[in-house]
Design a protein around this motif. Sequence first.
Motif, PDB file in Angstrom:
ATOM      1  N   SER A   1       0.833  -1.204   0.000  1.00 54.31           N
ATOM      2  CA  SER A   1       0.000   0.000   0.000  1.00 54.31           C
ATOM      3  C   SER A   1       0.867   1.252   0.000  1.00 54.31           C
ATOM      4  CB  SER A   1      -0.927  -0.002   1.214  1.00 54.31           C
ATOM      5  OG  SER A   1      -1.760   1.140   1.214  1.00 54.31           O
TER       6      SER A   1
ATOM      7  N   GLN B   1       2.219   1.693  -3.550  1.00 57.75           N
ATOM      8  CA  GLN B   1       1.215   2.080  -4.532  1.00 57.75           C
ATOM      9  C   GLN B   1       0.572   3.427  -4.242  1.00 57.75           C
ATOM     10  OE1 GLN B   1       0.698   0.447  -7.376  1.00 57.75           O
ATOM     11  NE2 GLN B   1       2.276  -1.014  -6.734  1.00 57.75           N
ATOM     12  N   ASN B   2       0.254   3.677  -2.982  1.00 58.13           N
ATOM     13  CA  ASN B   2      -0.549   4.858  -2.649  1.00 58.13           C
ATOM     14  C   ASN B   2       0.283   6.087  -2.286  1.00 58.13           C
ATOM     15  OD1 ASN B   2      -3.006   3.436  -3.007  1.00 58.13           O
ATOM     16  ND2 ASN B   2      -2.762   2.510  -0.989  1.00 58.13           N
TER      17      ASN B   2
END
Length: 551
Positions: free
Chosen positions: A316, A319-320
């Motif tokens: 996460s 990706q974020n």
Amino acid sequence: MKKLLSLLLVGVMSVMLLAGCGTTGGGQDNPDSGSDETEKSISIAQSANFSMGFAPGVQSYETTYYMNNFYESLVEYRDGEYQPCLATDWTVSEDGLTYTFYLREDVQFNDGTAFNAEAVKLYFDNMKSVIGTSANYGQLDMLTTEITVDDEYTVSFHLSRPYYNVLNDLAMVMPRGILSAAAFNDDGSLNTEYLMTHTPGTGPYMFESVNETATEYTFVKNPNYWGEEPDVDRFTVKVIPESKVAAMRSGEVDFIIGSDTLDANSYQELSQTEGITGIISDFNFVTEFIALNDEIAPLDDQNVRTAIQMAIDKESIAQNIYAGLRTAANSVMPADMPYCDATVTTPDYDMTGAIALLEDSGWVDSDGDGIREKDGKVLSFTITYPSTGVYDNVVLFFQSAMEELGIEIKTNPIDLMAFMQQVFMEDNYEITAYMSYWFPYDPYTFVANMYPSTDYSDPSGIYSTDPQVAKALATMSDEEAKALIAGLYNTDDPAVVQEIFTEALNSANESSVIIPLNYRNEYAVFNSDVIESYTFNSIPNHVDVAAIHLK
């Protein structure tokens, strides 16, 4: 101690001998000085100025990023192997104690003085006191007993014991790119005043000028450069702390490189803009991590440390926070670095399993305030990190994940130099957010710094310069860890080195003292109306102007 800060603040042979080193490919030949063709120039944005000048070993990231444009080393690392640079060839004695280098005979420094064996000896003899005996830049200087001039273009390094990493140490342009005698005072110390406005090396470019506000630095081709002439005749580095996106959009600058200079969202925005091209390197060259101080209770509990790691969704983050521009990490060092194919990886993300580990260890939230406690002690820590803006989002993500786990995290962002003082000099922290040293210092310096002592007065001469990494081998006793890492100081056998690295990385991955979050590639954006292409340097965050090909 300043030597420590300086770090934290590094094809076919016959073809390589025809081109310059420290650069990734040459450009078209430029016209003679008498030509009427327009000089080809570009502008590059960066966040801060060259406040410390251009001396090797300076405490400035900005200077480090540009060193390869001015200085060159005896050998270079490219395409997974060590290749000729200022040395055309080398030999190693059977006992591994003597490395002999045969130098190019067609090289001058940009100040017009000769490059030869005497120049090499002078540089390394003088730099020995500057680099020191720590592991920051490898062990070469500590192990070198003498440098001899065998003839005008042959020089030998004599070692006190075999050392597996001689070529890698020599390939570090920072701090082993060779400078002319003008860089030194009569007593052998660095002439730091001279090096504020001079770059007396053999590389393709050299310093020309700086404006009165130290916000624009101009560099030009080295007229004595021995290699293939690059496309760019002159480049200006513009110091633009905050408005780089606007500067790129308006055409004020033509090139920006590095996640230290441009955040992921800005890269995504610019790379999708017409007339601007974005590119990403394919080499994981540095690890971003969370470090836990296992000398402080309850971080001395393996279950607590493992639970913290299991509660972090690294994918996460990649990706974020980093828009998919980084790779989630499963080892303290990426597997595509030399010797780094560990057989034990870090635990996967598993919040349920993390909660169970804490509860099995007696950490429960008995009063319903969201923070676990045990024997009257609450599970609360302070995370210290540089207030550069690089770690802010990661720390907020970590704080949120720990809140879900039932751990209170207080934040302590501080100035980078204050961080160095508090963490590296005083060993005063509970949790930190930071990064490894990047290739080519990683993985060698990182693993060497797993030696579990920072006592630089140790008679063995072996010590760690990083208190965070010195705690990494928490699954071993101090005696076992010392014996393991000390083995790197007594061998040049790649098989032995591999065994040591594998055991060290496996222990570090299991101990959860250093929690690797992601591996960083690098990215760059450029004005595609001006620039045709760019090839990343073997150290991807280093600016390689000779690798910029113009339209």
